[in-house]
Design a protein around this motif. Structure first.
Motif, PDB file in Angstrom:
ATOM      1  N   GLY A   1       0.779  -1.225   0.000  1.00 14.22           N
ATOM      2  CA  GLY A   1       0.000   0.000   0.000  1.00 14.22           C
ATOM      3  C   GLY A   1       0.808   1.270   0.000  1.00 14.22           C
ATOM      4  O   GLY A   1       0.299   2.334   0.399  1.00 14.22           O
ATOM      5  N   LYS A   2       2.056   1.213  -0.483  1.00 13.54           N
ATOM      6  CA  LYS A   2       2.916   2.399  -0.511  1.00 13.54           C
ATOM      7  C   LYS A   2       3.454   2.607  -1.919  1.00 13.54           C
ATOM      8  O   LYS A   2       3.961   1.667  -2.543  1.00 13.54           O
ATOM      9  CB  LYS A   2       4.069   2.247   0.476  1.00 13.54           C
ATOM     10  N   ALA A   3       3.366   3.840  -2.397  1.00 12.44           N
ATOM     11  CA  ALA A   3       3.843   4.161  -3.737  1.00 12.44           C
ATOM     12  C   ALA A   3       5.322   3.832  -3.885  1.00 12.44           C
ATOM     13  O   ALA A   3       6.137   4.142  -3.010  1.00 12.44           O
ATOM     14  CB  ALA A   3       3.608   5.638  -4.034  1.00 12.44           C
ATOM     15  N   GLY A   4       5.658   3.178  -4.982  1.00 13.20           N
ATOM     16  CA  GLY A   4       7.044   2.834  -5.261  1.00 13.20           C
ATOM     17  C   GLY A   4       7.541   1.577  -4.576  1.00 13.20           C
ATOM     18  O   GLY A   4       8.692   1.174  -4.787  1.00 13.20           O
ATOM     19  N   GLU A   5       6.705   0.936  -3.761  1.00 12.74           N
ATOM     20  CA  GLU A   5       7.124  -0.263  -3.041  1.00 12.74           C
ATOM     21  C   GLU A   5       6.348  -1.477  -3.546  1.00 12.74           C
ATOM     22  O   GLU A   5       5.125  -1.535  -3.419  1.00 12.74           O
ATOM     23  CB  GLU A   5       6.908  -0.103  -1.535  1.00 12.74           C
ATOM     24  N   ARG A   6       7.072  -2.432  -4.124  1.00  9.55           N
ATOM     25  CA  ARG A   6       6.496  -3.704  -4.558  1.00  9.55           C
ATOM     26  C   ARG A   6       7.418  -4.816  -4.067  1.00  9.55           C
ATOM     27  O   ARG A   6       8.246  -5.333  -4.811  1.00  9.55           O
ATOM     28  CB  ARG A   6       6.377  -3.758  -6.083  1.00  9.55           C
ATOM     29  N   PRO A   7       7.331  -5.159  -2.792  1.00 10.23           N
ATOM     30  CA  PRO A   7       8.272  -6.127  -2.221  1.00 10.23           C
ATOM     31  C   PRO A   7       8.282  -7.438  -3.003  1.00 10.23           C
ATOM     32  O   PRO A   7       7.243  -7.934  -3.437  1.00 10.23           O
ATOM     33  CB  PRO A   7       7.752  -6.339  -0.797  1.00 10.23           C
ATOM     34  N   LEU A   8       9.489  -7.994  -3.155  1.00  8.10           N
ATOM     35  CA  LEU A   8       9.661  -9.240  -3.890  1.00  8.10           C
ATOM     36  C   LEU A   8      10.648 -10.128  -3.154  1.00  8.10           C
ATOM     37  O   LEU A   8      11.817  -9.750  -2.958  1.00  8.10           O
ATOM     38  CB  LEU A   8      10.175  -8.941  -5.309  1.00  8.10           C
ATOM     39  N   LEU A   9      10.188 -11.307  -2.732  1.00  9.86           N
ATOM     40  CA  LEU A   9      11.076 -12.282  -2.113  1.00  9.86           C
ATOM     41  C   LEU A   9      11.876 -13.005  -3.194  1.00  9.86           C
ATOM     42  O   LEU A   9      11.352 -13.273  -4.282  1.00  9.86           O
ATOM     43  CB  LEU A   9      10.267 -13.283  -1.297  1.00  9.86           C
ATOM     44  N   PRO A  10      13.142 -13.337  -2.934  1.00 13.40           N
ATOM     45  CA  PRO A  10      13.959 -14.009  -3.955  1.00 13.40           C
ATOM     46  C   PRO A  10      13.321 -15.287  -4.491  1.00 13.40           C
ATOM     47  O   PRO A  10      13.400 -15.568  -5.691  1.00 13.40           O
ATOM     48  CB  PRO A  10      15.272 -14.308  -3.219  1.00 13.40           C
ATOM     49  N   GLU A  11      12.663 -16.051  -3.624  1.00 14.97           N
ATOM     50  CA  GLU A  11      12.053 -17.310  -4.061  1.00 14.97           C
ATOM     51  C   GLU A  11      10.790 -17.094  -4.888  1.00 14.97           C
ATOM     52  O   GLU A  11      10.253 -18.042  -5.472  1.00 14.97           O
ATOM     53  CB  GLU A  11      11.741 -18.207  -2.858  1.00 14.97           C
ATOM     54  N   HIS A  12      10.330 -15.861  -4.945  1.00 17.61           N
ATOM     55  CA  HIS A  12       9.135 -15.547  -5.738  1.00 17.61           C
ATOM     56  C   HIS A  12       9.478 -14.838  -7.042  1.00 17.61           C
ATOM     57  O   HIS A  12       8.626 -14.182  -7.654  1.00 17.61           O
ATOM     58  CB  HIS A  12       8.176 -14.685  -4.923  1.00 17.61           C
ATOM     59  N   ASP A  13      10.712 -14.984  -7.480  1.00 26.42           N
ATOM     60  CA  ASP A  13      11.180 -14.392  -8.731  1.00 26.42           C
ATOM     61  C   ASP A  13      11.733 -15.529  -9.596  1.00 26.42           C
ATOM     62  O   ASP A  13      12.818 -16.042  -9.338  1.00 26.42           O
ATOM     63  CB  ASP A  13      12.257 -13.359  -8.437  1.00 26.42           C
ATOM     64  N   ARG A  14      10.966 -15.921 -10.603  1.00 26.40           N
ATOM     65  CA  ARG A  14      11.309 -17.084 -11.420  1.00 26.40           C
ATOM     66  C   ARG A  14      11.780 -16.667 -12.809  1.00 26.40           C
ATOM     67  O   ARG A  14      11.190 -15.782 -13.438  1.00 26.40           O
ATOM     68  CB  ARG A  14      10.101 -18.002 -11.567  1.00 26.40           C
ATOM     69  N   LEU A  15      12.817 -17.349 -13.291  1.00 29.23           N
ATOM     70  CA  LEU A  15      13.382 -17.058 -14.604  1.00 29.23           C
ATOM     71  C   LEU A  15      13.389 -18.263 -15.530  1.00 29.23           C
ATOM     72  O   LEU A  15      13.739 -18.131 -16.705  1.00 29.23           O
ATOM     73  CB  LEU A  15      14.820 -16.533 -14.449  1.00 29.23           C
ATOM     74  N   ALA A  16      13.006 -19.424 -15.004  1.00 31.94           N
ATOM     75  CA  ALA A  16      13.081 -20.648 -15.808  1.00 31.94           C
ATOM     76  C   ALA A  16      12.077 -20.620 -16.952  1.00 31.94           C
ATOM     77  O   ALA A  16      10.957 -20.114 -16.809  1.00 31.94           O
ATOM     78  CB  ALA A  16      12.835 -21.873 -14.929  1.00 31.94           C
ATOM     79  N   ARG A  17      12.456 -21.169 -18.060  1.00 27.53           N
ATOM     80  CA  ARG A  17      11.585 -21.196 -19.235  1.00 27.53           C
ATOM     81  C   ARG A  17      10.261 -21.906 -18.944  1.00 27.53           C
ATOM     82  O   ARG A  17       9.203 -21.518 -19.443  1.00 27.53           O
ATOM     83  CB  ARG A  17      12.313 -21.899 -20.388  1.00 27.53           C
ATOM     84  N   ALA A  18      10.322 -22.940 -18.104  1.00 28.31           N
ATOM     85  CA  ALA A  18       9.111 -23.704 -17.780  1.00 28.31           C
ATOM     86  C   ALA A  18       8.087 -22.874 -17.018  1.00 28.31           C
ATOM     87  O   ALA A  18       6.901 -23.222 -16.995  1.00 28.31           O
ATOM     88  CB  ALA A  18       9.487 -24.944 -16.972  1.00 28.31           C
ATOM     89  N   ASP A  19       8.529 -21.776 -16.405  1.00 27.31           N
ATOM     90  CA  ASP A  19       7.618 -20.929 -15.638  1.00 27.31           C
ATOM     91  C   ASP A  19       6.996 -19.825 -16.483  1.00 27.31           C
ATOM     92  O   ASP A  19       6.179 -19.052 -15.982  1.00 27.31           O
ATOM     93  CB  ASP A  19       8.367 -20.283 -14.464  1.00 27.31           C
TER      94      ASP A  19
END
Length: 221
Positions: free
Chosen positions: A142-160
């Motif tokens: 609920g804060k402008a400019g803040e979109r928290p992201l946990l490392p485990e919730h950032d996927r780069l694999a082609r299957a995803d």
């Protein structure tokens, strides 16, 4: 029995009574569009078709109270159209607006530009493809400019990532402290939220893309 149910994996938790559904044969009466460009949105013959040159969010009008599961099938269209970019399939769920007196996301009409949604308190998932090279889950605070992201919730694999023209099934879960995204029966993301968002709205989101949705329902868990 209740303890056994609580121990089940997120993908195995069967939905209960259906609270809402849309068969996309009766127009857009249950939805509100926020679009940054000249988008084309239509519901016909059982399919919700979203074709947009810029950012767009389509809000489902009823307010949702957990615990719930939101189910639908979705695909990114690649058929030679001007916006057939296969770039992103996104969603907000249990969304409230920190700037609205009653917290409702429907109290304000936004432009459709992504930054306009920063003041939301919501869960968000974005499944990427092509120019959008990540698949992510976020908990907006609920804060402008803040979109928290946990490392485990950032996927780069082609299957995803997205596959052009392939229907896949999404289930978005808000079950008390247990929050999850299930794709084709397998858990894509899950988290335990100590201060969960228990009430709010669901919204479909995409940017410069052409996506389709069918078989939409919301069920009590």
């Amino acid at each position: 029995m209740l303890a056994a149910l609580a121990a089940l994996p997120m993908a195995a938790r069967a939905p209960g009574r259906i609270l809402y559904r849309d068969d996309f044969r009766h127009g857009l009466m249950q939805w509100r569009i926020e679009a940054a460009g000249d988008a084309k949105v239509a519901a016909r013959e059982g399919v919700l078709d979203i074709d947009t040159p810029a950012g767009l969010t389509l809000w489902f009008l009823p307010t949702l109270d957990g615990p719930i599961a939101i189910d639908y099938e979705v695909r990114a269209v690649d058929a030679g159209g001007p916006h057939d970019a296969v770039s992103d399939v996104n969603a907000f769920w249990m969304a409230t607006d920190a700037n609205a007196p009653d917290g409702s996301v429907l109290a304000t009409r936004r432009s459709g530009v992504f930054e306009d949604y920063d003041p939301l308190r919501t869960y968000y998932v974005g499944i990427g493809g092509n120019r959008n090279t990540t698949t992510r889950m976020r908990r907006y605070v609920g804060k402008a400019g803040e979109r928290p992201l946990l490392p485990e919730h950032d996927r780069l694999a082609r299957a995803d990532m997205l596959e052009p023209n392939r229907w896949f099934r999404l289930r978005l879960i808000a079950d008390g402290q247990r929050i999850a995204v299930v794709r084709d029966g397998a858990t894509l993301f899950s988290m335990t939220d100590g201060a969960p968002y228990r009430r709010g709205h669901f919204g479909v989101r995409t940017t410069q893309s052409h996506i389709q949705i069918r078989n939409f329902s919301i069920s009590r868990l």
